[in-house]
Write an enzyme that holds these catalytic residues in place. Structure first.
Site, PDB file in Angstrom:
ATOM      1  N   GLY A 256       0.845  -1.203   0.016  1.00  0.00           N
ATOM      2  CA  GLY A 256       0.019  -0.077  -0.155  1.00  0.00           C
ATOM      3  C   GLY A 256       0.816   1.264   0.078  1.00  0.00           C
ATOM      4  O   GLY A 256       2.160   1.206  -0.075  1.00  0.00           O
TER       5      GLY A 256
ATOM      6  N   LEU B 101       1.232   3.651   2.074  1.00  0.00           N
ATOM      7  CA  LEU B 101       1.958   3.653   3.586  1.00  0.00           C
ATOM      8  C   LEU B 101       3.058   2.398   3.702  1.00  0.00           C
ATOM      9  O   LEU B 101       4.337   2.701   3.985  1.00  0.00           O
ATOM     10  CB  LEU B 101       1.252   3.947   4.613  1.00  0.00           C
ATOM     11  CG  LEU B 101       1.899   4.655   6.006  1.00  0.00           C
ATOM     12  CD1 LEU B 101       2.298   6.063   5.448  1.00  0.00           C
ATOM     13  CD2 LEU B 101       0.904   4.416   7.006  1.00  0.00           C
TER      14      LEU B 101
ATOM     15  N   TYR C 228     -15.531   3.418   6.253  1.00  0.00           N
ATOM     16  CA  TYR C 228     -14.011   3.382   6.601  1.00  0.00           C
ATOM     17  C   TYR C 228     -14.283   4.244   8.015  1.00  0.00           C
ATOM     18  O   TYR C 228     -13.332   3.522   8.910  1.00  0.00           O
ATOM     19  CB  TYR C 228     -13.430   4.213   5.440  1.00  0.00           C
ATOM     20  CG  TYR C 228     -12.216   4.462   5.899  1.00  0.00           C
ATOM     21  CD1 TYR C 228     -11.024   3.533   5.764  1.00  0.00           C
ATOM     22  CD2 TYR C 228     -11.747   5.651   5.965  1.00  0.00           C
ATOM     23  CE1 TYR C 228      -9.678   3.715   6.025  1.00  0.00           C
ATOM     24  CE2 TYR C 228     -10.365   6.281   6.363  1.00  0.00           C
ATOM     25  CZ  TYR C 228      -9.252   5.004   6.524  1.00  0.00           C
ATOM     26  OH  TYR C 228      -8.164   5.408   6.627  1.00  0.00           O
TER      27      TYR C 228
HETATM   28  N1  SER Z   1      -6.525   9.295   3.347  1.00  0.00           N
HETATM   29  C1  SER Z   1      -7.557   8.626   3.914  1.00  0.00           C
HETATM   30  C2  SER Z   1      -8.851   8.465   2.899  1.00  0.00           C
HETATM   31  O1  SER Z   1      -8.922   9.723   2.309  1.00  0.00           O
HETATM   32  C3  SER Z   1      -8.135   8.984   4.963  1.00  0.00           C
HETATM   33  O2  SER Z   1      -7.491   8.289   6.116  1.00  0.00           O
HETATM   34  O3  SER Z   1      -9.598   7.852   2.820  1.00  0.00           O
END
Ligand code: SER
Length: 320
Positions: free
Chosen positions: A13, A15, A141
């Protein structure tokens, strides 16, 4: 070098792919086990195929390598999650609970669980959102991250499992691409500028969001994981502040170095997600408990982003 053996879940990913290299530097290449649902052909190091929704697979990799630390970075992000709400909930929660539960019953003594600014909703003050504000996330999320934070605290309180967590702002780096997030525009825009293409932005010009440069995000993660356990007072997830800007402010910063660069605005459903997120973050707890301090601002980040992406695209052109 430490005696730790580290498992990274979600190694391909945005990160994970950058964090892996830093962890390899700290622990040694043989002591960092990267895992994901597919093997990236450019990956260098120890790799295991892993579907973290299957608890037996997580457990057997932990046993096989005598893992002592897990960085669990796999998740479906905010925008993509809204396309398949139930699948996102199922996947995000299953993976998180599998990691916590395997850590509880195994050799693992420390876990990193990333949370997000997405845990906030419109019941929290969206300017300088405080650490302990009421959370009413509006995306699946965000709900899964808020639930994960509470589970992290539960495992710490009931089993003394040392789970450490950061609520990341949007992460911006030149090394990797994000996928499925609402803050992704802030990476995509740099690629368009360097490729000399007009950028079509899916958020309004004035939508301010908290963001962080990859170098700072990685450093924060490592610093939090290295701090003595007693210093960690927040067992849900730490707010992490760095910079805040809108698409038009980012555009102006890029335009200083690329005067011909153009942008168009065509907000889509992601606008509705961004509107309920903090504009800026109060990160006093992180600053006080483990001395968090960002190094990059919009200007210094932009200059590194453009320089590195220009290098990258020029090298690609030379190879063609
Ligand atoms: N960068 C992420 C997103 O935009 C937020 O944690 O879903």
């Amino acid at each position: 070098m430490s005696d730790d053996i580290v498992l990274v879940i979600g190694a391909n990913g945005q990160l994970g792919s950058v964090l892996i290299k830093e962890l390899q530097n700290i622990h040694g290449i043989s002591k960092v086990i990267a895992s994901d649902v597919y093997l990236d052909s450019n990956f260098e190091g120890v790799f295991e195929l892993l579907d973290a929704t299957d608890i037996d697979s997580v457990h057997s990799i932990v046993k096989k390598h005598s893992i002592t630390q897990i960085y669990h970075l796999a998740a479906i992000l905010s925008a993509k999650g809204e396309q398949q709400p139930l699948k996102t909930w199922d996947l995000n929660m299953k993976m998180t609970l599998n990691v916590f539960e395997v850590a509880r019953i195994s050799t693992v003594n420390k876990v990193f669980f990333p949370s997000s600014i997405a845990v906030y909703g419109n019941k929290a003050p969206l300017q300088k959102s405080p650490q302990s504000a009421f959370l009413n996330p509006a995306t699946v999320y965000g709900i899964s991250k808020a639930a994960g934070e509470n589970w992290a605290q539960y495992y710490f309180t009931n089993y003394d499992l040392d789970i450490r967590s950061i609520r990341y702002p949007g992460v911006i780096g030149y090394q990797s691409m994000p996928g499925g997030g609402t803050t992704d525009y802030a990476v995509d825009i740099y690629h368009s500028a360097v490729k000399k293409q007009t950028y079509n932005c899916f958020l309004n010009a004035d939508t301010k969001l908290p963001m962080i440069f990859m170098e700072d995000a990685i450093r924060a993660t490592i610093e939090l994981m290295q701090v003595p356990k007693a210093k960690i007072k927040t067992r849900t997830s730490y707010n992490l502040g760095s910079m805040s800007f809108s698409p038009s402010e980012l555009y102006e910063a890029i335009k200083k170095e690329h005067p011909g660069f153009e942008i168009e605005y065509q907000p889509d459903f992601r606008q509705g997600i961004a509107d309920k997120w903090p504009k800026s973050i109060d990160d006093n707890e992180a600053r006080n408990d483990w001395d968090w301090k960002p190094k990059f601002n919009l200007k210094s980040m932009t200059s590194v982003m453009l320089e590195k992406l220009e290098e990258k695209y020029n090298t690609t052109k030379l190879k063609e």
